[in-house]
Design a protein around this motif. Structure first.
Motif, PDB file in Angstrom:
ATOM      1  N   GLU A   8       4.056  -0.490   4.250  1.00 40.09           N
ATOM      2  CA  GLU A   8       3.519   0.550   3.385  1.00 40.09           C
ATOM      3  C   GLU A   8       4.587   1.584   3.069  1.00 40.09           C
ATOM      4  O   GLU A   8       5.631   1.666   3.722  1.00 40.09           O
ATOM      5  CB  GLU A   8       2.309   1.235   4.030  1.00 40.09           C
ATOM      6  N   MET A  33      -5.215   5.037  -4.698  1.00 39.67           N
ATOM      7  CA  MET A  33      -5.913   4.107  -5.585  1.00 39.67           C
ATOM      8  C   MET A  33      -7.265   4.673  -6.002  1.00 39.67           C
ATOM      9  O   MET A  33      -7.714   4.500  -7.139  1.00 39.67           O
ATOM     10  CB  MET A  33      -6.088   2.762  -4.896  1.00 39.67           C
ATOM     11  N   LEU A  34      -7.932   5.383  -5.088  1.00 41.63           N
ATOM     12  CA  LEU A  34      -9.215   6.001  -5.413  1.00 41.63           C
ATOM     13  C   LEU A  34      -9.038   7.078  -6.473  1.00 41.63           C
ATOM     14  O   LEU A  34      -9.870   7.234  -7.377  1.00 41.63           O
ATOM     15  CB  LEU A  34      -9.850   6.589  -4.146  1.00 41.63           C
ATOM     16  N   GLY A  51      -6.148   9.795   1.898  1.00 42.70           N
ATOM     17  CA  GLY A  51      -4.849   9.149   1.974  1.00 42.70           C
ATOM     18  C   GLY A  51      -4.628   8.004   1.008  1.00 42.70           C
ATOM     19  O   GLY A  51      -3.529   7.458   0.944  1.00 42.70           O
ATOM     20  N   ASN A  52      -5.651   7.620   0.217  1.00 44.70           N
ATOM     21  CA  ASN A  52      -5.536   6.452  -0.660  1.00 44.70           C
ATOM     22  C   ASN A  52      -5.449   6.873  -2.129  1.00 44.70           C
ATOM     23  O   ASN A  52      -6.448   7.275  -2.718  1.00 44.70           O
ATOM     24  CB  ASN A  52      -6.733   5.524  -0.453  1.00 44.70           C
ATOM     25  N   ARG A  97       0.373   5.300   1.010  1.00 47.07           N
ATOM     26  CA  ARG A  97      -0.499   6.226   1.721  1.00 47.07           C
ATOM     27  C   ARG A  97      -0.015   7.654   1.519  1.00 47.07           C
ATOM     28  O   ARG A  97       1.179   7.928   1.575  1.00 47.07           O
ATOM     29  CB  ARG A  97      -0.536   5.876   3.215  1.00 47.07           C
ATOM     30  N   THR A 157      -1.173  -1.768  -6.928  1.00 42.06           N
ATOM     31  CA  THR A 157      -0.028  -0.878  -7.064  1.00 42.06           C
ATOM     32  C   THR A 157       1.181  -1.678  -7.516  1.00 42.06           C
ATOM     33  O   THR A 157       1.493  -2.714  -6.943  1.00 42.06           O
ATOM     34  CB  THR A 157       0.295  -0.207  -5.708  1.00 42.06           C
ATOM     35  N   PRO A 162       0.810  -1.213   0.000  1.00 51.99           N
ATOM     36  CA  PRO A 162       0.000   0.000   0.000  1.00 51.99           C
ATOM     37  C   PRO A 162       0.846   1.267   0.000  1.00 51.99           C
ATOM     38  O   PRO A 162       1.936   1.310   0.565  1.00 51.99           O
ATOM     39  CB  PRO A 162      -0.824  -0.106   1.281  1.00 51.99           C
ATOM     40  N   VAL A 185      -7.255  12.571  -2.922  1.00 49.76           N
ATOM     41  CA  VAL A 185      -6.434  11.796  -1.976  1.00 49.76           C
ATOM     42  C   VAL A 185      -6.517  12.342  -0.552  1.00 49.76           C
ATOM     43  O   VAL A 185      -5.657  12.060   0.268  1.00 49.76           O
ATOM     44  CB  VAL A 185      -4.946  11.737  -2.435  1.00 49.76           C
TER      45      VAL A 185
END
Length: 199
Positions: A66, A146-147, A143-144, A21, A169, A19, A140
């Motif tokens: 992460e 990917m969204l 904090g993500n 962040r 990722t 991940p 973001v």
């Protein structure tokens, strides 16, 4: 990801699906020297380009579980001016722009690529992934990243989020010449390549 000839990106080696962040470490990023360049710009920036809607990366930390990108909110004007005046501003005012790119695999196992125009300002006349762009601060805030990439896929490929069956990722590329950190993703959709291209 396509990079300029002779200026390869350095890819951080990270574990698959590790991940990433986004952590905003400051609400306002002070850049007085860079602001002087913005005020002296040949064409004045419109008001919306002065709003802090982009993401600047000022550091990172890689742990066992992460990667945390230390970020600050910056404006499009700061993005543009920083590319021209990077060597002329103090180190404390420097940042990397944050971008994302995604290699999409169709339901019939084809890679969805685009061919960039010869008139494109950056990377003209080359094949490139179907979805890529600078990441917006609003995308973001949680904090993500990917969204943010899912929204970029919807915007650039006209694929609704519900049509994406998998996303992961792959890693981060540092484009040193252009001061960009690019988060690289791989995703899959149930739709056939012909359907994706038709949309």
């Amino acid at each position: 990801t396509q990079v300029e000839r002779g200026k390869p990106a350095r890819r951080w080696s990270i574990r698959q699906r590790m991940p990433i962040r986004i952590e905003f470490v400051d609400d306002k990023f002070e850049t007085p020297s860079l602001d002087d360049h913005i005020r002296a710009w040949p064409e004045p920036f419109p008001a919306h380009d002065l709003q802090a809607r982009k993401v600047g990366v000022i550091g990172y930390a890689q742990g066992h579980n992460e990667i945390v990108l230390k970020c600050v909110p910056v404006s499009w004007a700061q993005y543009v001016a920083s590319t021209k005046a990077r060597d002329e501003v103090p180190i404390r005012e420097r940042f990397h722009r944050l971008a994302g790119s995604c290699l999409m695999i169709s339901g019939d196992e084809n890679l969805i690529l685009t061919f960039r125009s010869k008139r494109a300002e950056r990377y003209p006349d080359v094949w490139h992934v179907g979805a890529a762009g600078y990441i917006e601060r609003a995308d973001v805030e949680g904090g993500n990243p990917m969204l943010a990439m899912l929204r970029e896929i919807h915007e650039e490929m006209n694929l609704p989020i519900s049509a994406v069956t998998f996303i992961e990722t792959l890693g981060i590329c540092e484009h040193r010449q252009n001061a960009i950190y690019e988060i690289c993703f791989r995703a899959k959709t149930r739709r056939a390549a012909a359907q994706v291209l038709a949309d």
